[in-house]
Design an enzyme around this catalytic site. Structure first.
Site, PDB file in Angstrom:
ATOM      1  N   ASP A  12       0.868  -1.163   0.000  1.00  0.00           N
ATOM      2  CA  ASP A  12       0.000   0.000   0.000  1.00  0.00           C
ATOM      3  C   ASP A  12       0.917   1.230   0.000  1.00  0.00           C
ATOM      4  O   ASP A  12       2.129   1.109   0.181  1.00  0.00           O
ATOM      5  CB  ASP A  12      -0.898  -0.052   1.246  1.00  0.00           C
ATOM      6  CG  ASP A  12      -1.743   1.189   1.387  1.00  0.00           C
ATOM      7  OD1 ASP A  12      -2.401   1.565   0.407  1.00  0.00           O
ATOM      8  OD2 ASP A  12      -1.731   1.795   2.479  1.00  0.00           O
ATOM      9  N   ASP A  14      -0.113   5.276   0.980  1.00  0.00           N
ATOM     10  CA  ASP A  14      -0.357   6.201   2.097  1.00  0.00           C
ATOM     11  C   ASP A  14      -0.553   5.420   3.393  1.00  0.00           C
ATOM     12  O   ASP A  14      -1.363   4.495   3.443  1.00  0.00           O
ATOM     13  CB  ASP A  14      -1.623   7.022   1.842  1.00  0.00           C
ATOM     14  CG  ASP A  14      -1.542   7.873   0.593  1.00  0.00           C
ATOM     15  OD1 ASP A  14      -1.490   9.092   0.722  1.00  0.00           O
ATOM     16  OD2 ASP A  14      -1.542   7.303  -0.509  1.00  0.00           O
ATOM     17  N   ASP A 176      -1.379  -0.816   5.897  1.00  0.00           N
ATOM     18  CA  ASP A 176      -1.745  -0.318   7.227  1.00  0.00           C
ATOM     19  C   ASP A 176      -3.246  -0.300   7.455  1.00  0.00           C
ATOM     20  O   ASP A 176      -3.697   0.047   8.537  1.00  0.00           O
ATOM     21  CB  ASP A 176      -1.240   1.123   7.381  1.00  0.00           C
ATOM     22  CG  ASP A 176      -1.996   2.080   6.464  1.00  0.00           C
ATOM     23  OD1 ASP A 176      -2.640   3.008   6.979  1.00  0.00           O
ATOM     24  OD2 ASP A 176      -1.958   1.901   5.243  1.00  0.00           O
TER      25      ASP A 176
END
Length: 223
Positions: A12, A14, A176
């Site tokens: 991922d 951001d 995250d």
């Protein structure tokens, strides 16, 4: 536990590799100021990040206006203002998390293929990779509208596995957010949840990733 048998690492963006919240907040507040609305703080914007740009704009408008019924006309105009503001200042205060650069170097030297799968609009990915000087580590990246479906659907992960000519078993998702973990679970792919990102103020462990990691540099012990 280790993942040394993997060939492809899907990251991922951001909240995983970079913290872009300061610049996202700046663009949101430029949009809000156009309507003489009160600005939002970084803390207020953070839980809105991760599902793509339009949900971010919608939820920011709803909070600032204290109104949950934003018209489509307003939404379209506000989105265009936000998009233009973010394009102007895509990577001013955006930064890599501690350990990211060292770990990308380590993984690259050890021969792993690395790609990015994000719900961020595609236009913004390359400028950030260029500014932070990490573009060379990634074979490929896909953003919010690269495919008809986005995370938490499995489709983007399956597409990348196919594109990089490997298998689900030899691939792993690192992210995250619940969208990362759910996408990997939907693809039947092992996954690592990072505890320090944005994840809508929820605990990543609640989504039962294969493994939870607190610091990006811990990946060096796992691969």
């Amino acid at each position: 536990m280790n993942f040394k048998d993997k060939e492809l690492i899907i990251f991922d963006f951001d909240g995983t590799l970079i913290n872009s919240i300061p610049d996202l907040t700046l663009a949101i507040n430029k949009m809000l100021s156009h309507y003489n609305l009160l600005p939002l703080t970084i803390k207020q914007v953070t839980p809105f990040v991760g599902n793509g740009a339009k949900p971010l704009v919608r939820r920011s408008l709803e909070l600032s206006m204290q109104n949950n019924s934003i018209s489509e006309a307003l939404m379209k105009e506000a989105f265009d203002i936000y998009f233009s503001a973010y394009k102007q200042d895509t990577c001013v205060d955006t930064f890599m998390y501690p350990g990211v650069l060292d770990t990308l170097n380590y993984l690259d030297k050890n021969g792993y293929q690395m790609v990015i799968c994000t719900n961020k609009p595609l236009d913004f990915i390359e400028p950030i990779l260029d500014k932070l000087e990490i573009k060379q580590f990634f074979n490929y990246w896909i953003g919010e509208h690269s495919l008809p479906l986005k995370k938490p659907n499995a489709a983007p992960l399956l597409h990348l596995v196919d594109l990089l000519n490997t298998t689900i078993e030899k691939s792993i998702m690192v992210g995250d957010s619940k969208n990362d973990i759910l996408a990997a679970q939907n693809a039947k792919m092992e996954n690592i949840g990072l505890s320090y990102g944005y994840n809508y103020n929820e605990n990543i462990a609640d989504y039962n990733p294969t493994l939870v990691v607190d610091h990006f540099s811990e990946l060096q012990k796992l691969f």
